[in-house]
Enzyme design. Structure first.
Site, mmCIF file in Angstrom:
data_model
loop_
_atom_site.group_PDB
_atom_site.id
_atom_site.type_symbol
_atom_site.label_atom_id
_atom_site.label_comp_id
_atom_site.label_asym_id
_atom_site.label_seq_id
_atom_site.Cartn_x
_atom_site.Cartn_y
_atom_site.Cartn_z
ATOM 1 C CG ASP A 65 -9.414 -2.059 -3.459
ATOM 2 O OD1 ASP A 65 -8.745 -1.003 -3.448
ATOM 3 O OD2 ASP A 65 -10.418 -2.199 -4.173
ATOM 4 C CB SER A 66 -10.659 -0.497 2.230
ATOM 5 O OG SER A 66 -9.487 0.287 2.179
ATOM 6 C CG PHE A 78 -6.264 6.526 6.958
ATOM 7 C CD1 PHE A 78 -6.749 6.261 5.679
ATOM 8 C CD2 PHE A 78 -6.194 5.467 7.864
ATOM 9 C CE1 PHE A 78 -7.155 4.991 5.314
ATOM 10 C CE2 PHE A 78 -6.591 4.186 7.504
ATOM 11 C CZ PHE A 78 -7.080 3.950 6.224
ATOM 12 N N GLY A 79 -8.146 9.222 6.043
ATOM 13 C CA GLY A 79 -9.273 9.167 5.105
ATOM 14 C C GLY A 79 -10.541 9.816 5.657
ATOM 15 C CE1 TYR A 80 -14.608 10.130 1.721
ATOM 16 C CE2 TYR A 80 -13.099 8.271 1.592
ATOM 17 C CZ TYR A 80 -13.808 9.278 0.972
ATOM 18 O OH TYR A 80 -13.734 9.441 -0.389
ATOM 19 C CE LYS A 108 -9.858 3.113 11.080
ATOM 20 N NZ LYS A 108 -9.115 3.815 10.065
ATOM 21 C CB THR A 123 -0.948 0.030 1.215
ATOM 22 O OG1 THR A 123 -1.717 1.231 1.165
ATOM 23 C CG2 THR A 123 -0.220 -0.025 2.545
HETATM 24 P P1 ITT Z 1 -3.431 1.758 -1.744
HETATM 25 O O1 ITT Z 1 -4.261 1.412 -2.966
HETATM 26 O O2 ITT Z 1 -2.034 2.124 -2.085
HETATM 27 O O3 ITT Z 1 -3.540 0.715 -0.670
HETATM 28 P P2 ITT Z 1 -5.426 3.826 -1.331
HETATM 29 O O4 ITT Z 1 -5.621 4.847 -0.257
HETATM 30 O O5 ITT Z 1 -5.499 4.289 -2.766
HETATM 31 O O6 ITT Z 1 -4.027 3.093 -1.058
HETATM 32 P P3 ITT Z 1 -7.791 2.210 -1.769
HETATM 33 O O7 ITT Z 1 -7.718 2.284 -3.241
HETATM 34 O O8 ITT Z 1 -8.142 0.902 -1.122
HETATM 35 O O9 ITT Z 1 -6.427 2.641 -1.090
HETATM 36 O O10 ITT Z 1 -8.795 3.339 -1.290
HETATM 37 C C1 ITT Z 1 -9.454 3.240 -0.087
HETATM 38 C C2 ITT Z 1 -9.919 4.617 0.348
HETATM 39 O O11 ITT Z 1 -11.070 4.433 1.199
HETATM 40 C C3 ITT Z 1 -8.869 5.308 1.195
HETATM 41 O O12 ITT Z 1 -8.018 6.121 0.424
HETATM 42 C C4 ITT Z 1 -9.728 6.108 2.175
HETATM 43 O O13 ITT Z 1 -10.111 7.320 1.564
HETATM 44 C C5 ITT Z 1 -10.962 5.233 2.344
HETATM 45 N N1 ITT Z 1 -10.794 4.363 3.527
HETATM 46 C C6 ITT Z 1 -10.546 3.021 3.542
HETATM 47 N N2 ITT Z 1 -10.406 2.585 4.792
HETATM 48 C C7 ITT Z 1 -10.543 3.656 5.586
HETATM 49 C C8 ITT Z 1 -10.486 3.848 6.984
HETATM 50 O O14 ITT Z 1 -10.195 2.852 7.815
HETATM 51 N N3 ITT Z 1 -10.697 5.079 7.456
HETATM 52 C C9 ITT Z 1 -10.957 6.100 6.631
HETATM 53 N N4 ITT Z 1 -11.001 6.022 5.307
HETATM 54 C C10 ITT Z 1 -10.798 4.802 4.772
#
Ligand code: ITT
Length: 203
Positions: free
Chosen positions: A70-71, A151-153, A174, A8
């Site tokens: 992938d999430s 991170f993220g959302y 978490k 990742t």
């Molecule tokens: P890699 O493909 O390199 O692993 P990425 O961030 O692009 O990194 P994804 O394509 O799987 O990964 O996108 C998943 C997105 O979903 C991620 O960038 C976040 O915005 C969101 N996400 C997934 N899990 C999360 C979490 O635990 N908390 C907050 N946001 C999350």
């Protein structure tokens, strides 16, 4: 198993995955530890296909056991968007959250339900074996941001079980509750199962 690559480029994911699997592997490598990692195009509308592709391409490239994730987040009021496109919904975390809050303007709390989904793949290049594990976490998209962790959302994702936003949880909390934590827990159970540890024994 001694070494594993966590395939990742997302440092938040990397740290969560490592924290859960710390006793299972000796050394954890991230894509940053390699000079020339290939870029894997996530071009499927299915998490399952993307996660297998990521794990296999990276595993074969470095000839090492590899774990990929992938999430995404699916918002019911947005008909499941952004889903598998969650990382491409906006240019960075800040922008993605702003966009989601704007799209949900005027939507009442009870209709702001959402689910995080995580698919985790383990790929072992020696035998070309792949395994996939799944986890989910249901919650609500809040009206504003709360918390500084994750991170993220996470700053806009309310977790009813904890009565906290995901960004207010410690990493331990978490990982106990999250989609990723659940999928990794299933992976951990598998790694410690007889089926995996002693595959030739018939009981
Ligand atoms: P890699 O493909 O390199 O692993 P990425 O961030 O692009 O990194 P994804 O394509 O799987 O990964 O996108 C998943 C997105 O979903 C991620 O960038 C976040 O915005 C969101 N996400 C997934 N899990 C999360 C979490 O635990 N908390 C907050 N946001 C999350």
């Amino acid at each position: 198993m001694k070494n594993v690559v966590i395939a990742t480029a997302n440092p938040g994911k990397f740290e969560e995955i490592r924290a859960i699997l710390i006793g299972e592997f000796g050394n954890f490598y991230s894509l940053k530890d390699f000079k020339d990692p290939i870029e894997v195009k996530e071009d499927s509308p299915l998490y399952l296909e993307n996660v297998l592709k990521k794990a296999r391409k990276i595993g074969d490239r470095f000839n090492m056991n590899t774990i990929a994730d992938d999430s995404g987040i699916e918002v019911f009021a947005l008909n499941g968007r952004p889903g598998v496109f969650s990382s491409r919904y906006g240019k960075d975390d800040e922008d993605r959250i702003n966009k989601m809050l704007i799209e949900l303007e005027g939507v009442p709390w009870e209709k702001r339900g959402a689910v995080f989904k995580a698919y985790i793949a383990l790929y072992m290049p020696e035998k070309q074996w792949s395994y996939v594990f799944y986890g989910s976490l249901r919650g609500y998209i809040g009206l504003t941001r709360r918390g500084k962790g994750g991170f993220g959302y996470d700053p806009v994702f309310y977790v009813p079980e904890a009565d906290k936003y995901a960004a207010e949880l410690t990493m331990e909390e978490k990982n106990r509750l999250s989609h990723r934590g659940k999928a990794l827990c299933a992976l951990k159970e598998f790694l410690n199962s007889d089926f995996f540890r002693n595959p030739t024994a018939v009981t």
